[in-house]
Design a protein around this motif. Structure first.
Motif, PDB file in Angstrom:
ATOM      1  N   ASN A 234       0.872  -1.182   0.000  1.00 42.29           N
ATOM      2  CA  ASN A 234       0.000   0.000   0.000  1.00 42.29           C
ATOM      3  C   ASN A 234       0.910   1.234   0.000  1.00 42.29           C
ATOM      4  O   ASN A 234       1.012   1.959   0.985  1.00 42.29           O
ATOM      5  CB  ASN A 234      -0.908  -0.002   1.232  1.00 42.29           C
ATOM      6  N   SER A 235       1.571   1.442  -1.125  1.00 44.80           N
ATOM      7  CA  SER A 235       2.583   2.491  -1.191  1.00 44.80           C
ATOM      8  C   SER A 235       2.704   3.012  -2.605  1.00 44.80           C
ATOM      9  O   SER A 235       2.025   2.544  -3.525  1.00 44.80           O
ATOM     10  CB  SER A 235       3.939   1.947  -0.714  1.00 44.80           C
ATOM     11  N   THR A 236       3.576   3.975  -2.774  1.00 49.10           N
ATOM     12  CA  THR A 236       3.900   4.521  -4.081  1.00 49.10           C
ATOM     13  C   THR A 236       5.378   4.859  -4.091  1.00 49.10           C
ATOM     14  O   THR A 236       6.015   4.953  -3.028  1.00 49.10           O
ATOM     15  CB  THR A 236       3.048   5.770  -4.386  1.00 49.10           C
ATOM     16  N   VAL A 237       5.949   5.030  -5.276  1.00 48.66           N
ATOM     17  CA  VAL A 237       7.379   5.277  -5.405  1.00 48.66           C
ATOM     18  C   VAL A 237       7.608   6.689  -5.916  1.00 48.66           C
ATOM     19  O   VAL A 237       7.044   7.092  -6.938  1.00 48.66           O
ATOM     20  CB  VAL A 237       8.037   4.259  -6.359  1.00 48.66           C
ATOM     21  N   ASP A 238       8.426   7.446  -5.197  1.00 45.34           N
ATOM     22  CA  ASP A 238       8.841   8.785  -5.614  1.00 45.34           C
ATOM     23  C   ASP A 238      10.274   8.676  -6.128  1.00 45.34           C
ATOM     24  O   ASP A 238      11.230   8.706  -5.354  1.00 45.34           O
ATOM     25  CB  ASP A 238       8.755   9.754  -4.426  1.00 45.34           C
ATOM     26  N   MET A 239      10.426   8.551  -7.441  1.00 45.37           N
ATOM     27  CA  MET A 239      11.747   8.342  -8.007  1.00 45.37           C
ATOM     28  C   MET A 239      12.618   9.592  -7.942  1.00 45.37           C
ATOM     29  O   MET A 239      13.846   9.487  -7.875  1.00 45.37           O
ATOM     30  CB  MET A 239      11.622   7.863  -9.460  1.00 45.37           C
ATOM     31  N   GLU A 240      11.997  10.771  -7.970  1.00 43.39           N
ATOM     32  CA  GLU A 240      12.792  11.985  -7.879  1.00 43.39           C
ATOM     33  C   GLU A 240      13.500  12.075  -6.530  1.00 43.39           C
ATOM     34  O   GLU A 240      14.670  12.463  -6.445  1.00 43.39           O
ATOM     35  CB  GLU A 240      11.903  13.209  -8.095  1.00 43.39           C
ATOM     36  N   ALA A 241      12.770  11.706  -5.475  1.00 44.39           N
ATOM     37  CA  ALA A 241      13.379  11.702  -4.141  1.00 44.39           C
ATOM     38  C   ALA A 241      14.037  10.369  -3.819  1.00 44.39           C
ATOM     39  O   ALA A 241      14.698  10.241  -2.787  1.00 44.39           O
ATOM     40  CB  ALA A 241      12.323  12.007  -3.081  1.00 44.39           C
TER      41      ALA A 241
ATOM     42  N   LEU B  37      -1.554 -11.610  -8.087  1.00 45.59           N
ATOM     43  CA  LEU B  37      -1.077 -10.343  -7.548  1.00 45.59           C
ATOM     44  C   LEU B  37       0.013  -9.809  -8.459  1.00 45.59           C
ATOM     45  O   LEU B  37       1.063 -10.440  -8.623  1.00 45.59           O
ATOM     46  CB  LEU B  37      -0.523 -10.511  -6.128  1.00 45.59           C
ATOM     47  N   THR B  38      -0.234  -8.650  -9.059  1.00 48.87           N
ATOM     48  CA  THR B  38       0.796  -7.944  -9.817  1.00 48.87           C
ATOM     49  C   THR B  38       1.321  -6.834  -8.929  1.00 48.87           C
ATOM     50  O   THR B  38       0.544  -6.034  -8.388  1.00 48.87           O
ATOM     51  CB  THR B  38       0.217  -7.369 -11.124  1.00 48.87           C
ATOM     52  N   PHE B  39       2.643  -6.764  -8.765  1.00 46.44           N
ATOM     53  CA  PHE B  39       3.208  -5.814  -7.808  1.00 46.44           C
ATOM     54  C   PHE B  39       4.422  -5.114  -8.398  1.00 46.44           C
ATOM     55  O   PHE B  39       5.088  -5.619  -9.321  1.00 46.44           O
ATOM     56  CB  PHE B  39       3.577  -6.521  -6.496  1.00 46.44           C
ATOM     57  N   ASP B  40       4.711  -3.952  -7.875  1.00 42.92           N
ATOM     58  CA  ASP B  40       5.880  -3.170  -8.247  1.00 42.92           C
ATOM     59  C   ASP B  40       7.082  -3.752  -7.510  1.00 42.92           C
ATOM     60  O   ASP B  40       7.160  -3.695  -6.281  1.00 42.92           O
ATOM     61  CB  ASP B  40       5.644  -1.699  -7.853  1.00 42.92           C
ATOM     62  N   HIS B  41       8.019  -4.296  -8.284  1.00 34.53           N
ATOM     63  CA  HIS B  41       9.153  -4.985  -7.665  1.00 34.53           C
ATOM     64  C   HIS B  41      10.090  -4.021  -6.948  1.00 34.53           C
ATOM     65  O   HIS B  41      10.986  -4.459  -6.203  1.00 34.53           O
ATOM     66  CB  HIS B  41       9.924  -5.779  -8.722  1.00 34.53           C
ATOM     67  N   ARG B  42       9.905  -2.730  -7.122  1.00 28.12           N
ATOM     68  CA  ARG B  42      10.731  -1.763  -6.399  1.00 28.12           C
ATOM     69  C   ARG B  42      10.346  -1.663  -4.929  1.00 28.12           C
ATOM     70  O   ARG B  42      11.175  -1.300  -4.089  1.00 28.12           O
ATOM     71  CB  ARG B  42      10.612  -0.381  -7.055  1.00 28.12           C
ATOM     72  N   VAL B  43       9.075  -1.926  -4.610  1.00 27.92           N
ATOM     73  CA  VAL B  43       8.632  -1.728  -3.231  1.00 27.92           C
ATOM     74  C   VAL B  43       8.843  -2.962  -2.364  1.00 27.92           C
ATOM     75  O   VAL B  43       8.850  -2.859  -1.131  1.00 27.92           O
ATOM     76  CB  VAL B  43       7.139  -1.304  -3.183  1.00 27.92           C
ATOM     77  N   CYS B  44       8.955  -4.119  -2.994  1.00 22.59           N
ATOM     78  CA  CYS B  44       9.144  -5.341  -2.208  1.00 22.59           C
ATOM     79  C   CYS B  44       9.679  -6.441  -3.106  1.00 22.59           C
ATOM     80  O   CYS B  44       9.679  -6.323  -4.339  1.00 22.59           O
ATOM     81  CB  CYS B  44       7.849  -5.786  -1.537  1.00 22.59           C
ATOM     82  N   ASP B  45      10.074  -7.522  -2.489  1.00 21.10           N
ATOM     83  CA  ASP B  45      10.537  -8.698  -3.224  1.00 21.10           C
ATOM     84  C   ASP B  45       9.434  -9.762  -3.238  1.00 21.10           C
ATOM     85  O   ASP B  45       8.353  -9.582  -2.662  1.00 21.10           O
ATOM     86  CB  ASP B  45      11.809  -9.249  -2.594  1.00 21.10           C
ATOM     87  N   GLY B  46       9.773 -10.891  -3.852  1.00 14.25           N
ATOM     88  CA  GLY B  46       8.776 -11.942  -4.021  1.00 14.25           C
ATOM     89  C   GLY B  46       8.268 -12.512  -2.718  1.00 14.25           C
ATOM     90  O   GLY B  46       7.120 -12.969  -2.633  1.00 14.25           O
ATOM     91  N   GLY B  47       9.103 -12.498  -1.679  1.00 15.06           N
ATOM     92  CA  GLY B  47       8.679 -13.048  -0.398  1.00 15.06           C
ATOM     93  C   GLY B  47       7.511 -12.287   0.192  1.00 15.06           C
ATOM     94  O   GLY B  47       6.544 -12.886   0.692  1.00 15.06           O
ATOM     95  N   THR B  48       7.594 -10.961   0.124  1.00 13.96           N
ATOM     96  CA  THR B  48       6.498 -10.132   0.647  1.00 13.96           C
ATOM     97  C   THR B  48       5.247 -10.312  -0.190  1.00 13.96           C
ATOM     98  O   THR B  48       4.137 -10.470   0.342  1.00 13.96           O
ATOM     99  CB  THR B  48       6.910  -8.648   0.650  1.00 13.96           C
ATOM    100  N   ALA B  49       5.408 -10.283  -1.515  1.00 13.88           N
ATOM    101  CA  ALA B  49       4.258 -10.452  -2.404  1.00 13.88           C
ATOM    102  C   ALA B  49       3.618 -11.820  -2.205  1.00 13.88           C
ATOM    103  O   ALA B  49       2.388 -11.953  -2.145  1.00 13.88           O
ATOM    104  CB  ALA B  49       4.691 -10.268  -3.851  1.00 13.88           C
ATOM    105  N   GLY B  50       4.457 -12.848  -2.082  1.00  6.84           N
ATOM    106  CA  GLY B  50       3.925 -14.190  -1.853  1.00  6.84           C
ATOM    107  C   GLY B  50       3.223 -14.302  -0.513  1.00  6.84           C
ATOM    108  O   GLY B  50       2.189 -14.975  -0.397  1.00  6.84           O
ATOM    109  N   GLY B  51       3.758 -13.654   0.511  1.00  7.12           N
ATOM    110  CA  GLY B  51       3.110 -13.682   1.820  1.00  7.12           C
ATOM    111  C   GLY B  51       1.747 -13.010   1.783  1.00  7.12           C
ATOM    112  O   GLY B  51       0.783 -13.502   2.396  1.00  7.12           O
ATOM    113  N   PHE B  52       1.642 -11.887   1.070  1.00  8.11           N
ATOM    114  CA  PHE B  52       0.355 -11.207   0.933  1.00  8.11           C
ATOM    115  C   PHE B  52      -0.660 -12.114   0.243  1.00  8.11           C
ATOM    116  O   PHE B  52      -1.790 -12.304   0.723  1.00  8.11           O
ATOM    117  CB  PHE B  52       0.550  -9.924   0.128  1.00  8.11           C
ATOM    118  N   LEU B  53      -0.248 -12.698  -0.883  1.00  5.22           N
ATOM    119  CA  LEU B  53      -1.173 -13.514  -1.664  1.00  5.22           C
ATOM    120  C   LEU B  53      -1.568 -14.779  -0.913  1.00  5.22           C
ATOM    121  O   LEU B  53      -2.735 -15.201  -0.959  1.00  5.22           O
ATOM    122  CB  LEU B  53      -0.545 -13.857  -3.009  1.00  5.22           C
TER     123      LEU B  53
END
Length: 486
Positions: free
Chosen positions: A332-339, A453-469
């Protein structure tokens, strides 16, 4: 003396720069009140009614139904003050025109009046001249616009009134595109054209309208004039339909030699822009799992059998999502690439994909993490109905932090959805169908659903995504697991 005030398409908020005229709510000659809706437009986000800040008599409209106008371009002119009839304060503006999606003022009842004969209309702040014929304000056939033909079933002809094109003066008389005596007026004043479409065709073909001679009444520049000038400038003959892609209600595609061209604008254009940006900016990955949804369906049936408002399956899935996001806030996040920062968001504003006649929209349920299943069901129902009727506001369509996509309603089992930029993840739910399944050590027919679950790989790795799903799947298979987080 009455003044003629020009009302321009206001800033619709949320970074919107243009809107398409869907339906005119007033005609030339109508009396309007302050804050009365005068036109219905479609933006890239929603259908909205635009209220007018002036009260008085409508003297001209700009743009046909189906015409796309940029913010700041004229919508209509209103004669206010003096002898002009008005309702609700003719000489005062509310200052309330569209902040996001409109004002809350109730519309006044329309009534048609016959205004004093109008020969010419000065720019905003000028006065109405009473020495001419009413034909200047009405079409030759007596209707309220030059192309008007009378409307049946409540529809209106949205052709622009010619008063706005031919009656604009510099104080010396009407502008005449064929007369050389008014060259100075043409050099500085508005150019008389029959519709905004003509201006767009000229702009797309690099033509200066001030250099053209109009063949219409009183020098009015017609589409044929622009097309002829374009062919002459290029030295080749082109079919009119290749000069532009005109849009009229119900017939958006335009035939071309190499196929059918459909303009990418409105909601379809906004979807195209957002999905392209998502694919370009977000390094996404997808994982999926099959789950036995039999117990979830049984639990829902028991809830609805107890009486009270019905609980939807989508609401139960949403409640499971919010519980899973509490355990895995990275998604539940977003990525600020400028910062170069990941921004974890404190509230869950849950979007859900809804297919409508106008295209795919994603209404947002605010603060979904604070709602129970009954509240979620009610909000899903409200937003779904608004999506179907085209009454979603820009506020209903923005600010999401996570999206739930129930593509199972289309009869498909699985998908790899594109993330709704700038969010970080999307949960996809396929159809629930009976399948052979090993249940308690035996083969049985169970109600099975595929979750992805499609996720932004910048915010987490597969372990977190797999745990959520996996947590979502566990709650689907055993709804009692959800009780731990209630």
């Amino acid at each position: 003396m009455a003044q003629v005030l020009e009302f321009k398409l206001p800033d619709l908020g949320e970074g919107l720069t243009e809107a398409e005229i869907v339906r005119w709510l007033v005609e030339v000659g109508d009396v309007v009140a302050v804050d009365q809706p005068v036109v219905e437009v479609e933006t890239a986000k929603a259908m909205v009614e635009v209220p007018c800040p002036y009260g008085g008599v409508v003297t001209a409209r700009f743009g046909e139904e189906g015409t796309e106008l940029p913010v700041g371009s004229p919508l209509l002119t209103v004669a206010v003050g003096g002898d002009a009839p008005a309702s609700g304060g003719a000489d005062e503006g509310s200052g309330n025109v569209l902040v996001g999606y409109g004002t809350g003022a109730p519309p006044a009842r329309r009534r048609r009046v016959r205004t004093s004969p109008v020969a010419s209309v000065r720019p905003a702040g000028g006065a109405l001249s009473n020495g001419g014929s009413t034909a200047a304000a009405r079409g030759a056939d007596g209707t309220s616009g030059p192309l008007g033909t009378g409307r049946g079933s409540g529809a209106r002809t949205a052709a622009p009134d010619r008063t706005d094109a031919r009656g604009l003066t510099d104080g010396r008389g009407p502008t005449d595109a064929r007369g050389r005596g008014n060259a100075g007026a043409r050099a500085t004043g508005p150019v008389p054209v029959i519709s905004p479409l003509v201006r767009r065709i000229a702009r797309e073909n690099g033509l200066d309208l001030r250099e053209l001679t109009g063949s219409g009444p009183d020098g009015l520049i017609l589409r044929a004039d622009v097309e002829h000038a374009s062919r002459s400038a290029e030295g080749i003959t082109r079919q009119p339909e290749t000069l532009a892609v005109p849009r009229t209600p119900g017939t958006t595609p335009a035939a071309a030699a190499d196929g059918t061209r459909v303009p990418l604008r409105g909601i379809r254009g906004a979807v195209a822009d957002k999905l392209s940006r998502s694919r370009h900016e977000i390094p996404d990955a997808t994982c999926w799992v099959d789950a036995d949804a039999t117990e979830l369906l049984v639990a829902r049936a028991a809830m609805n059998a107890a009486g009270g408002p019905k609980i939807s399956l989508l609401a139960l899935l949403a409640r499971i999502c919010t519980a899973a996001l509490a355990r895995h806030p990275e998604l539940n996040s977003t990525v600020d690439m400028e910062a170069r920062e990941i921004v974890r968001l404190g509230h869950v504003h849950l979007g859900f994909a809804a297919q409508t006649e106008r295209g795919l929209v994603v209404p947002v349920v605010r603060d979904a993490h604070t709602r129970d299943a009954q509240s979620l069901s009610a909000e899903f129902a409200r937003l779904t109905e608004a999506a179907r009727t085209g009454t979603l506001t820009p506020g209903d369509l923005t600010g999401g932090t996570f999206t739930l996509n129930n593509y199972g309603v289309f009869g498909v089992d699985g998908s790899t959805p594109i993330i709704n930029h700038p969010e970080a993840a999307m949960l996809g739910v396929g159809r629930i169908i009976p399948k052979p399944w090993v249940h308690q050590g035996e083969l049985a027919v169970r109600q099975v659903v595929q979750l992805s679950l499609t996720f932004d790989h910048r915010v987490c790795d597969g372990g977190t995504a797999g745990g959520f799903l996996r947590y979502v799947a566990d709650c689907v298979e055993q709804p009692a697991v959800l009780l731990r987080s209630l």
